[in-house]
Structure formats: structure tokens, C-alpha cells
Write a protein that holds these residues in place. Structure first.
Motif, PDB file in Angstrom:
ATOM      1  N   ARG A 135       4.804  -3.037  52.836  1.00 32.67           N
ATOM      2  CA  ARG A 135       5.595  -1.815  53.029  1.00 32.67           C
ATOM      3  C   ARG A 135       7.064  -2.122  53.250  1.00 32.67           C
ATOM      4  O   ARG A 135       7.426  -3.034  54.001  1.00 32.67           O
ATOM      5  CB  ARG A 135       5.054  -1.036  54.221  1.00 32.67           C
ATOM      6  CG  ARG A 135       5.804   0.262  54.523  1.00 32.67           C
ATOM      7  CD  ARG A 135       5.125   1.008  55.642  1.00 32.67           C
ATOM      8  NE  ARG A 135       5.784   2.252  55.966  1.00 32.67           N
ATOM      9  CZ  ARG A 135       5.280   3.155  56.807  1.00 32.67           C
ATOM     10  NH1 ARG A 135       4.101   2.922  57.391  1.00 32.67           N
ATOM     11  NH2 ARG A 135       5.931   4.268  57.066  1.00 32.67           N
ATOM     12  N   THR A 136       7.918  -1.374  52.591  1.00 35.45           N
ATOM     13  CA  THR A 136       9.349  -1.415  52.843  1.00 35.45           C
ATOM     14  C   THR A 136       9.839   0.009  53.087  1.00 35.45           C
ATOM     15  O   THR A 136       9.191   0.979  52.695  1.00 35.45           O
ATOM     16  CB  THR A 136      10.124  -2.032  51.666  1.00 35.45           C
ATOM     17  OG1 THR A 136       9.964  -1.215  50.491  1.00 35.45           O
ATOM     18  CG2 THR A 136       9.638  -3.447  51.373  1.00 35.45           C
ATOM     19  N   GLU A 137      10.974   0.123  53.728  1.00 32.66           N
ATOM     20  CA  GLU A 137      11.580   1.420  54.004  1.00 32.66           C
ATOM     21  C   GLU A 137      13.074   1.345  53.743  1.00 32.66           C
ATOM     22  O   GLU A 137      13.668   0.261  53.745  1.00 32.66           O
ATOM     23  CB  GLU A 137      11.344   1.846  55.464  1.00 32.66           C
ATOM     24  CG  GLU A 137       9.906   2.138  55.831  1.00 32.66           C
ATOM     25  CD  GLU A 137       9.383   3.428  55.217  1.00 32.66           C
ATOM     26  OE1 GLU A 137      10.196   4.220  54.674  1.00 32.66           O
ATOM     27  OE2 GLU A 137       8.159   3.654  55.281  1.00 32.66           O
ATOM     28  N   SER A 138      13.679   2.504  53.528  1.00 35.55           N
ATOM     29  CA  SER A 138      15.129   2.596  53.394  1.00 35.55           C
ATOM     30  C   SER A 138      15.590   3.800  54.215  1.00 35.55           C
ATOM     31  O   SER A 138      15.972   4.842  53.686  1.00 35.55           O
ATOM     32  CB  SER A 138      15.538   2.748  51.922  1.00 35.55           C
ATOM     33  OG  SER A 138      16.948   2.743  51.786  1.00 35.55           O
ATOM     34  N   LEU A 139      15.525   3.627  55.522  1.00 30.42           N
ATOM     35  CA  LEU A 139      15.832   4.711  56.447  1.00 30.42           C
ATOM     36  C   LEU A 139      17.338   4.855  56.639  1.00 30.42           C
ATOM     37  O   LEU A 139      18.110   3.903  56.445  1.00 30.42           O
ATOM     38  CB  LEU A 139      15.184   4.434  57.805  1.00 30.42           C
ATOM     39  CG  LEU A 139      13.658   4.257  57.824  1.00 30.42           C
ATOM     40  CD1 LEU A 139      13.196   3.869  59.226  1.00 30.42           C
ATOM     41  CD2 LEU A 139      12.951   5.498  57.335  1.00 30.42           C
TER      42      LEU A 139
ATOM     43  N   ALA B 220       6.275   0.892  59.769  1.00 30.94           N
ATOM     44  CA  ALA B 220       7.532   1.385  59.202  1.00 30.94           C
ATOM     45  C   ALA B 220       8.706   0.516  59.638  1.00 30.94           C
ATOM     46  O   ALA B 220       9.611   0.234  58.842  1.00 30.94           O
ATOM     47  CB  ALA B 220       7.761   2.837  59.616  1.00 30.94           C
TER      48      ALA B 220
ATOM     49  N   GLN C  30      11.257  -1.484  57.303  1.00 35.30           N
ATOM     50  CA  GLN C  30      12.711  -1.354  57.333  1.00 35.30           C
ATOM     51  C   GLN C  30      13.374  -2.722  57.443  1.00 35.30           C
ATOM     52  O   GLN C  30      14.394  -2.993  56.799  1.00 35.30           O
ATOM     53  CB  GLN C  30      13.139  -0.478  58.512  1.00 35.30           C
ATOM     54  CG  GLN C  30      14.640  -0.300  58.654  1.00 35.30           C
ATOM     55  CD  GLN C  30      15.263   0.452  57.487  1.00 35.30           C
ATOM     56  OE1 GLN C  30      14.573   1.213  56.804  1.00 35.30           O
ATOM     57  NE2 GLN C  30      16.549   0.225  57.242  1.00 35.30           N
TER      58      GLN C  30
ATOM     59  N   PRO D 174      10.989   1.472  48.038  1.00 38.41           N
ATOM     60  CA  PRO D 174      12.254   1.668  48.771  1.00 38.41           C
ATOM     61  C   PRO D 174      13.177   0.453  48.714  1.00 38.41           C
ATOM     62  O   PRO D 174      14.387   0.590  48.496  1.00 38.41           O
ATOM     63  CB  PRO D 174      11.772   1.939  50.204  1.00 38.41           C
ATOM     64  CG  PRO D 174      10.401   2.516  50.041  1.00 38.41           C
ATOM     65  CD  PRO D 174       9.813   1.746  48.885  1.00 38.41           C
TER      66      PRO D 174
END
Length: 468
Positions: free
Chosen positions: A254-258, A282, A286, A340
Motif C-alpha cells: 500500500r502507498t498513499e499520497s495524502l 495508511a 504514506q 498513489p
């Protein structure tokens, strides 16, 4: 008599076997590039003799002791250190005899090839290892270990290792690497930045680790900006000690771009110990994106080792600690999980992201198409449970048609067992030559091209992927 067949792992048909032999002859003696692993840098800093055969072959190698444990042998009887640092059986000869008594369990496994390669090619043994020969083996290896030629630095050189990367946590002082650097030895042993303890909210002692992180760097790691700056400073420190890569062992890809605001709010929950499992995942996601951004600045290759349910046995974790053979593969999504991160940096040609998996079902469906499209991505070699002839062949057969050879990162051995390094690289070289020989014999690859590809898979691709 030899323990190993000289044509092991080559095709059984005569024509491709001859081609495989010819290919292998050109790569068999190339220098070893070992860009990711878990050898102890203290070995090379102090260059003391290895204590005894059991501590060389049995107690540090989870490939070995997990097989024996699966058949009812206790870790205590094998001298595997407990979580508190104590040990059960302390007599290395008794441990060795248990190992010999159960050596038949490794028949047909890659561990059998690795061990017999080490016995024959490192220690010059040519009789089968079993209960009848256990003491003779022990005495022979023990005598060799007393010789200067079998100290860590000498073995490093005799193995033909050009570069070996170890893996240290973000809080490590890297004193052993500093000692190697300041010595008169020219062997190249470098570190790798592994920040799991200060990136994973579910890692034991996470909040305390982040506090230590701040004290170590002089940054206020109670703030998001100070926390990120601490990573930048530690990455720079690791680069000073040779690091060319970071490594991230996450349960998912999992990756995020918050947004900055959302990322900071999530970070505050993490250090307060208030993250749910979803929020912890999450946050890890990130941080993969943040690490990729930092790699654009400092040039470190980003390795993502995803898909392991670590420390599956809570009893073993409690009694013997982490990394004791109970990390189990799990289904892993990459297509949606990486989107992301790839939306942010996937088209960056100067970024190297190496993907590893323990879920072979994603080779053709997800990993090869991703690496065959995004300039930043490379596929790492078959890892851990699949570091074998069969695993290598499955990998090549399922990824080459879409990603080719040049979107892969060569080979790395990912080992804690020092003497297995030349054995593992030999298996990789033979397996790749067998695959290339089949392509040549079936008219899918020109013979001259095959010789070039064999060299690249053995040597050049790893050097380029890890900027060595």
C-alpha cells in the motif's frame, strides 16, 4: 566423490544443455554483487574467526532451523537465541549432531544445494553429510575455521565478492561500518537504510523509537516536518557509510499520497498510539511515498519487500523474538496499492524502485505489466521462499514476455548465512543460463544475445539498479 553434479540445474535435453554449459562458463567466475542481505558487519569489522560449525551453518540460518522445527525439533535444542538473549543447548557439537540426524529433511530443497555447495566448494568435503559423518564434518570444518584463510575477510575475497550490502535499522550507530571504513582492508561492505522501527506504528516501541530518532538527529520528531527531516539526516548518514539503497519490509504494498495536513494528523495519531490497523497501514503507505520523494533528492534506490505476515507464531515471537522462520507469504495487491506512489513518481527516469513479492500469482498479472510500463520500476529477483531453481524459472517464464530482462534488477541473495552467498549466486547463474538456453534452442533468442543477457543478469543489472 563430488557432492554436486557439475551439470546441475541445466536442461536434460542435449542441445539446450550444451548451450547452458557454454553460457554458464562465461559467467561462473564473474564477481559477486550482493546488494541486499543481512550478514553481520561486525564479522568484517573485527575479522575474528567464526566460532564453530553450528554457529556458521545452523543457528543464524532460518532456512535451516525452520525446517527442523517443522519436524518437531525445538529451537532451544538448536541453540537459537531466545528473545532475552539466553540460549538452550550451548554445546555446538550436540547441535551439529541434531542437524546431521535431520539433514535428510532438506532433500530436493534449495537449502540442500546451498549447504552441499558450501561443504564441497568452501570446505573441500566430498563425502555425504549424515549421522555417520557428522563428527568428521564438524572436526574438519572446525579445523578450517581456525585458519586465517577462513576468517571473514579472507572468505569474502575468496568468494569473489565485489560488493556486499548489509541492512541496518534507522537507529543503528553503524559503528561496525565505520570500523570497516577506517581499516586497511579494501573489501566493500556497505549498509542499507531500513527504517521499519520508526515507520511502522505497529512496530514494538514505535513512539519511543521516534523519540530516540529525534534525539539522534537533533530534530523535533514530535512534528511531521521534524520527523521527515530526521529521515533525511539519517539517510545522509547512511550514505556516508556507503548506502546506495533503502529497504522497506511492509505487510502490504500500500502507498498513499495524502495532503500535508492529513499526513501530519495521521502521524500524530501514530506517535500517540491511537492508530487503527487501517490507519497504521495508511501511514506505512504514506511513508513509502515520502521515501520515494527523498530518493529523488538523494539517489537511494527504494526497495519494497511486501507481502509477508511476519512473526506468524505469537509463541515463537514471545520466546525467541523476530525473524525466527515464522514469516509467512500472503496474497498481495500491487496494481491498486502502488497507484498513489506511481502517480507521483512512477515516470521519473532517475528513480529506481525495486519491487519484491512473496505472491507468485502477481508476476504476470501485476508486477511485469507495471515494470513494463513505469520507468521508475524494476522487478527484484525471486525472494525468500522462492530463491530456488523452480522459483527463478517461474519468475522468468511469467515476467519476461511483458517486462523483458532489462526491467529486472539482477540477483541478490538476501542471506544471513555468509557461506551460502556463492552457492546462491551459483544457483541463480545456472538457472538463468538454463532459461536462456531454452530460448535459444527454441528460436526465441539469438545465441550471441544470450551470452550478453547472461552477463547482464549476473552482473550489470544489479550494479545499475543499486547504483554500485
Amino acid at each position: 566423490m563430488a557432492l554436486l553434479d557439475q551439470d546441475r540445474l541445466f536442461p536434460v535435453e542435449d542441445k539446450p544443455r550444451q548451450i547452458a554449459r557454454a553460457l554458464y562458463e562465461t559467467v561462473a567466475d564473474l564477481p559477486i554483487i550482493s546488494p541486499h542481505g543481512h550478514c553481520d558487519p561486525q564479522w568484517f569489522a573485527e575479522n575474528e574467526r567464526f566460532p564453530n560449525p553450528s554457529e556458521l551453518f545452523v543457528t543464524p540460518d532460518h532456512y535451516v532451523f525452520r525446517m527442523l522445527v517443522s519436524q518437531g525439533v525445538s529451537m532451544d535444542d538448536l541453540g537459537v537465541p531466545r528473545a532475552d538473549g539466553s540460549v538452550g543447548e550451548a554445546d555446538p557439537r550436540k547441535i551439529w549432531r541434531i542437524f546431521a540426524e535431520h539433514f535428510h529433511l532438506f532433500r530436493g530443497t534449495p537449502s540442500s544445494l546451498w549447504l552441499n555447495h558450501s561443504f564441497e566448494h568452501v570446505f573441500g568435503l566430498d563425502i555425504p553429510f549424515n549421522t555417520d559423518t557428522a563428527d568428521a564434518y564438524y572436526d574438519h570444518i572446525e579445523a578450517k575455521l581456525a585458519e586465517d584463510a577462513f576468517r571473514p575477510r579472507a572468505l569474502f575475497e575468496s568468494f569473489g565478492i565485489e560488493c556486499l550490502a548489509t541492512t541496518e535499522g534507522a537507529l543503528d550507530d553503524l559503528k561496525w561500518h565505520a570500523q570497516i571504513r577506517d581499516s586497511d582492508w579494501n573489501g566493500r561492505v556497505i549498509t542499507t537504510y531500513r527504517p521499519d522501527a520508526v515507520v511502522d506504528p505497529e512496530f514494538e516501541g514505535f513512539a519511543e523509537n521516534v523519540e530516540k530518532f529525534g534525539a539522534l538527529t537533533g530534530e523535533d520528531t514530535a512534528t511531521w516536518s521534524g520527523y521527515l527531516n530526521a529521515h533525511r539526516l539519517r539517510r545522509a548518514f547512511f550514505k556516508e557509510h556507503g548506502a546506495t539503497a533503502s529497504d522497506h519490509g511492509h505487510a502490504t504494498a500500500r502507498t498513499e499520497s495524502l495532503s500535508r495536513q492529513d499526513a501530519e494528523a495521521l502521524f500524530q495519531k501514530a506517535i500517540a498510539g491511537k492508530c487503527s490497523k487501517e490507519e497504521a497501514d495508511a501511514f506505512r503507505g504514506q511513508m513509502l511515498t515520502e521515501m520515494a520523494r527523498m530518493s529523488l533528492d538523494d539517489g537511494l534506490t527504494l526497495q519494497i519487500h511486501a507481502g509477508s505476515v511476519r512473526n506468524h507464531s505469537s509463541k515463537v515471537l514471545a520466546s525467541h523474538g523476530r525473524d525466527k522462520g515464522f514469516d509467512i507469504p500472503s496474497r498481495t495487491d500491487y496494481v491498486h496499492a502502488l497507484r498513489p506512489l506511481l502517480s507521483e513518481v512512477g515516470m521519473e527516469r532517475d528513480l529506481n524502485i525495486i519491487l519484491f513479492t512473496l505472491d507468485e500469482t502477481v508476476y504476470g498479472r501485476e508486477l511485469a505489466p507495471l515494470a513494463g510500463a513505469y520507468p521508475a520500476l524494476r522487478l527484484g529477483p525471486p525472494w525468500w521462499f522462492f530463491d530456488s531453481y523452480e522459483g527463478i524459472m517461474r519468475f522468468r517464464e511469467q515476467t519476461t514476455e511483458t517486462a523483458g530482462f532489462y526491467n529486472t534488477a539482477g540477483f541478490n541473495d538476501d542471506t544471513r548465512a555468509f557461506c551460502s552467498i556463492p552457492a546462491r549466486h551459483d544457483v541463480s547463474r545456472r538457472s538463468d543460463c538454463a532459461y536462456l538456453a531454452t530460448l535459444v534452442a527454441t528460436g526465441r533468442l539469438g545465441e550471441s544475445d544470450a551470452f550478453e543477457v547472461a552477463h547482464d543478469l549476473t552482473y550489470r543489472l544489479a550494479k545499475e539498479a543499486y547504483r554500485l
